[in-house]
Design a protein around this motif. Structure first.
Motif, PDB file in Angstrom:
ATOM      1  N   SER A 243     -19.548  -0.459  -6.920  1.00 25.93           N
ATOM      2  CA  SER A 243     -20.371  -1.648  -7.117  1.00 25.93           C
ATOM      3  C   SER A 243     -19.490  -2.826  -7.508  1.00 25.93           C
ATOM      4  N   ILE A 244     -20.118  -3.950  -7.790  1.00 30.27           N
ATOM      5  CA  ILE A 244     -19.370  -5.138  -8.227  1.00 30.27           C
ATOM      6  C   ILE A 244     -18.615  -4.835  -9.525  1.00 30.27           C
ATOM      7  N   ALA A 245     -19.292  -4.059 -10.394  1.00 27.99           N
ATOM      8  CA  ALA A 245     -18.639  -3.715 -11.667  1.00 27.99           C
ATOM      9  C   ALA A 245     -17.308  -3.012 -11.388  1.00 27.99           C
ATOM     10  N   GLU A 246     -17.295  -2.127 -10.386  1.00 27.54           N
ATOM     11  CA  GLU A 246     -16.065  -1.395 -10.066  1.00 27.54           C
ATOM     12  C   GLU A 246     -15.009  -2.306  -9.420  1.00 27.54           C
ATOM     13  N   SER A 247     -15.471  -3.252  -8.603  1.00 32.86           N
ATOM     14  CA  SER A 247     -14.513  -4.213  -8.023  1.00 32.86           C
ATOM     15  C   SER A 247     -13.793  -4.963  -9.125  1.00 32.86           C
ATOM     16  N   ILE A 248     -14.566  -5.383 -10.129  1.00 36.72           N
ATOM     17  CA  ILE A 248     -13.975  -6.138 -11.244  1.00 36.72           C
ATOM     18  C   ILE A 248     -12.995  -5.252 -12.017  1.00 36.72           C
ATOM     19  N   ASP A 249     -13.417  -4.006 -12.260  1.00 39.22           N
ATOM     20  CA  ASP A 249     -12.520  -3.071 -12.949  1.00 39.22           C
ATOM     21  C   ASP A 249     -11.228  -2.841 -12.164  1.00 39.22           C
ATOM     22  N   TRP A 250     -11.385  -2.754 -10.858  1.00 36.78           N
ATOM     23  CA  TRP A 250     -10.203  -2.506 -10.022  1.00 36.78           C
ATOM     24  C   TRP A 250      -9.251  -3.695 -10.088  1.00 36.78           C
ATOM     25  N   ALA A 251      -9.821  -4.878 -10.063  1.00 32.60           N
ATOM     26  CA  ALA A 251      -8.996  -6.086 -10.171  1.00 32.60           C
ATOM     27  C   ALA A 251      -8.221  -6.067 -11.493  1.00 32.60           C
ATOM     28  N   ARG A 252      -8.898  -5.714 -12.576  1.00 31.08           N
ATOM     29  CA  ARG A 252      -8.219  -5.670 -13.889  1.00 31.08           C
ATOM     30  C   ARG A 252      -7.135  -4.596 -13.894  1.00 31.08           C
ATOM     31  N   THR A 253      -7.437  -3.468 -13.216  1.00 28.89           N
ATOM     32  CA  THR A 253      -6.476  -2.377 -13.131  1.00 28.89           C
ATOM     33  C   THR A 253      -5.200  -2.825 -12.427  1.00 28.89           C
ATOM     34  N   LEU A 254      -5.380  -3.481 -11.282  1.00 28.22           N
ATOM     35  CA  LEU A 254      -4.212  -3.902 -10.498  1.00 28.22           C
ATOM     36  C   LEU A 254      -3.380  -4.911 -11.279  1.00 28.22           C
ATOM     37  N   LEU A 255      -4.101  -5.740 -12.032  1.00 29.41           N
ATOM     38  CA  LEU A 255      -3.420  -6.723 -12.863  1.00 29.41           C
ATOM     39  C   LEU A 255      -2.608  -6.025 -13.964  1.00 29.41           C
ATOM     40  N   ALA A 256      -3.233  -5.028 -14.588  1.00 25.73           N
ATOM     41  CA  ALA A 256      -2.563  -4.302 -15.674  1.00 25.73           C
ATOM     42  C   ALA A 256      -1.321  -3.575 -15.158  1.00 25.73           C
ATOM     43  N   LEU A 257      -1.394  -3.116 -13.898  1.00 26.92           N
ATOM     44  CA  LEU A 257      -0.262  -2.402 -13.307  1.00 26.92           C
ATOM     45  C   LEU A 257       0.760  -3.370 -12.714  1.00 26.92           C
ATOM     46  N   ASP A 258       0.432  -4.663 -12.817  1.00 28.72           N
ATOM     47  CA  ASP A 258       1.333  -5.686 -12.313  1.00 28.72           C
ATOM     48  C   ASP A 258       1.598  -5.516 -10.812  1.00 28.72           C
ATOM     49  N   ALA A 259       0.549  -5.138 -10.084  1.00 30.92           N
ATOM     50  CA  ALA A 259       0.695  -4.855  -8.656  1.00 30.92           C
ATOM     51  C   ALA A 259       0.765  -6.142  -7.844  1.00 30.92           C
ATOM     52  N   GLY A 260       1.642  -6.158  -6.855  1.00 31.21           N
ATOM     53  CA  GLY A 260       1.742  -7.319  -5.973  1.00 31.21           C
ATOM     54  C   GLY A 260       0.762  -7.227  -4.834  1.00 31.21           C
ATOM     55  N   HIS A 261       0.584  -6.028  -4.322  1.00 29.45           N
ATOM     56  CA  HIS A 261      -0.414  -5.835  -3.274  1.00 29.45           C
ATOM     57  C   HIS A 261      -0.964  -4.419  -3.306  1.00 29.45           C
ATOM     58  N   LEU A 262      -2.131  -4.273  -2.668  1.00 28.10           N
ATOM     59  CA  LEU A 262      -2.845  -3.006  -2.734  1.00 28.10           C
ATOM     60  C   LEU A 262      -2.542  -2.188  -1.485  1.00 28.10           C
ATOM     61  N   ASP A 263      -1.554  -1.285  -1.565  1.00 25.92           N
ATOM     62  CA  ASP A 263      -1.248  -0.443  -0.402  1.00 25.92           C
ATOM     63  C   ASP A 263      -1.963   0.909  -0.549  1.00 25.92           C
ATOM     64  N   PRO A 264      -1.987   1.707   0.502  1.00 25.16           N
ATOM     65  CA  PRO A 264      -2.722   2.973   0.449  1.00 25.16           C
ATOM     66  C   PRO A 264      -2.284   3.872  -0.703  1.00 25.16           C
ATOM     67  N   ALA A 265      -0.997   3.885  -1.021  1.00 21.17           N
ATOM     68  CA  ALA A 265      -0.521   4.753  -2.103  1.00 21.17           C
ATOM     69  C   ALA A 265      -1.090   4.305  -3.450  1.00 21.17           C
ATOM     70  N   LEU A 266      -1.116   2.996  -3.671  1.00 21.96           N
ATOM     71  CA  LEU A 266      -1.648   2.472  -4.926  1.00 21.96           C
ATOM     72  C   LEU A 266      -3.159   2.703  -4.994  1.00 21.96           C
ATOM     73  N   ALA A 267      -3.817   2.532  -3.846  1.00 18.95           N
ATOM     74  CA  ALA A 267      -5.257   2.790  -3.799  1.00 18.95           C
ATOM     75  C   ALA A 267      -5.526   4.243  -4.179  1.00 18.95           C
ATOM     76  N   HIS A 268      -4.712   5.138  -3.661  1.00 18.43           N
ATOM     77  CA  HIS A 268      -4.850   6.562  -3.946  1.00 18.43           C
ATOM     78  C   HIS A 268      -4.698   6.824  -5.440  1.00 18.43           C
ATOM     79  N   ARG A 269      -3.674   6.213  -6.020  1.00 18.30           N
ATOM     80  CA  ARG A 269      -3.367   6.440  -7.436  1.00 18.30           C
ATOM     81  C   ARG A 269      -4.462   5.932  -8.371  1.00 18.30           C
ATOM     82  N   THR A 270      -5.150   4.866  -7.934  1.00 15.34           N
ATOM     83  CA  THR A 270      -6.109   4.217  -8.840  1.00 15.34           C
ATOM     84  C   THR A 270      -7.555   4.447  -8.400  1.00 15.34           C
ATOM     85  N   LEU A 271      -7.742   5.409  -7.521  1.00 14.52           N
ATOM     86  CA  LEU A 271      -9.068   5.615  -6.938  1.00 14.52           C
ATOM     87  C   LEU A 271     -10.142   5.956  -7.990  1.00 14.52           C
ATOM     88  N   GLY A 272      -9.688   6.552  -9.099  1.00 21.91           N
ATOM     89  CA  GLY A 272     -10.624   6.927 -10.162  1.00 21.91           C
ATOM     90  C   GLY A 272     -11.308   5.743 -10.835  1.00 21.91           C
TER      91      GLY A 272
END
Ligand SMILES: Nc1ncnc2c1ncn2[C@@H]1O[C@H](COP(=O)(O)OP(=O)(O)O)[C@@H](O)[C@H]1O
Ligand SMILES: [Mg+2]
Length: 293
Positions: A243-272
């Protein structure tokens, strides 16, 4: 009081609080205020139903009074109940004082059924308030059907009769928002009293705007990738789509991980962060070919 001047005014002022509306949401919010009708907001979890009520309160300077529904919710929790413990203490005090002067039951009775002994619950609180109030009746589909009858009464007349005290009539109608996940069908009678708004997952453009409004530090590129990936996940046949709540959480997650872009490996790692059933995760990994990082 006028809640919103027009649908555009609703969109603007809700937007200023960080809640981004589409045309149907802004129009329904305007109409609910203008017509004095409750709005029933239905849709899957995490699409902004509860948040809409909070945003209306924030945008109009009203206070939010919330009735959280659950199985077994009854009148005593929704409307009011007498404070028995306090009443009992008063009776004891008066009867021991009465040992000298004679106990007057009539007097005691009149005394213990007054405001001082009343515990007001959200519905009565909202009706009695003299200042602008948004009444949020959250997850109404979780209650039993009897509570719906009670809501019908309250929402049609905006008054409550307390046998010992009399009838309390709303001096100022609250702005009422009911939310439902559609776990069960609500009665036609209740729906008839409401304006109906169906909220669903937003399109990519609005979702991007919502994520940016909640997580402004994230880069444009990363949100685009995230929104695209979320869109793909929602197309899969999942038990619970993100849901939107999860999109927001994912955005915060990527920020916390200091990610530059969302590749399949990173998506896999953070799928939870976005999928909370193992079968959904397995399906996503398989169908979207998310490589293990
Ligand atoms: N239109 C929107 N604008 C801004 N934020 C939103 C919007 N819709 C949902 N959200 C965000 O999504 C989260 C989940 O919304 P919520 O209202 O709790 O969902 P539900 O529909 O389950 O009641 C909230 O924290 C809110 O910040
Ligand atoms: Mg909710």
């Amino acid at each position: 009081m006028t809640w919103f001047d027009s649908p555009d005014d609703a969109a603007k002022r809700l937007g200023d609080t960080g809640y981004l509306t589409d045309a149907a949401t802004a129009t329904t919010a305007f109409l609910a205020g203008a017509l004095g009708k409750p709005m029933l907001v239905e849709g899957p979890a995490g699409v902004g139903k509860t948040e809409l009520a909070k945003a209306v309160a924030a945008a109009t300077g009203a206070e939010l009074v919330r009735l959280q529904c659950y199985e077994g919710l009854d009148e005593a929790r929704a409307l009011y109940e007498w404070n028995y413990r306090k009443q009992l203490l008063r009776i004891q005090a008066q009867s021991s004082a009465g040992d000298q002067t004679g106990f007057d039951w009539e007097q005691t009775h009149d005394d213990i059924f007054t405001d001082e002994f009343l515990l007001t619950r959200p519905l009565l609180t909202a009706i009695r308030r003299e200042d602008p109030t948004v009444l949020l009746i959250d997850e109404v589909d979780k209650t039993d059907v009897e509570v719906e009858g009670l809501l019908l009464e309250v929402l049609s007349d905006f008054q409550v009769t307390i046998p010992e005290l009399g009838t309390v009539v709303a001096v100022r109608r609250p702005f009422v928002v009911l939310t439902s996940n559609a776990a069960r069908e609500l009665s036609e009678a209740l729906k008839r009293r409401c304006l109906y708004l169906h909220l669903d997952y937003p399109d990519a453009e609005r979702e991007k705007a919502i994520v940016l409004s909640r997580v402004p530090e994230i880069t444009d590129r990363l949100v685009d990738q995230l929104v695209e990936m979320i869109g793909k996940l929602r197309e899969l046949d999942l038990k619970k789509a993100p849901s939107i709540a999860e999109s927001i959480d994912w955005a915060r997650t990527l920020l916390a991980l200091d990610a530059g872009h969302l590749d399949p490996a990173l998506a896999h790692r953070t799928l939870g962060v976005v999928l909370k059933h193992v079968s959904d995760q397995e399906r996503a990994i398989r169908e979207l070919r998310l490589a293990r990082g």
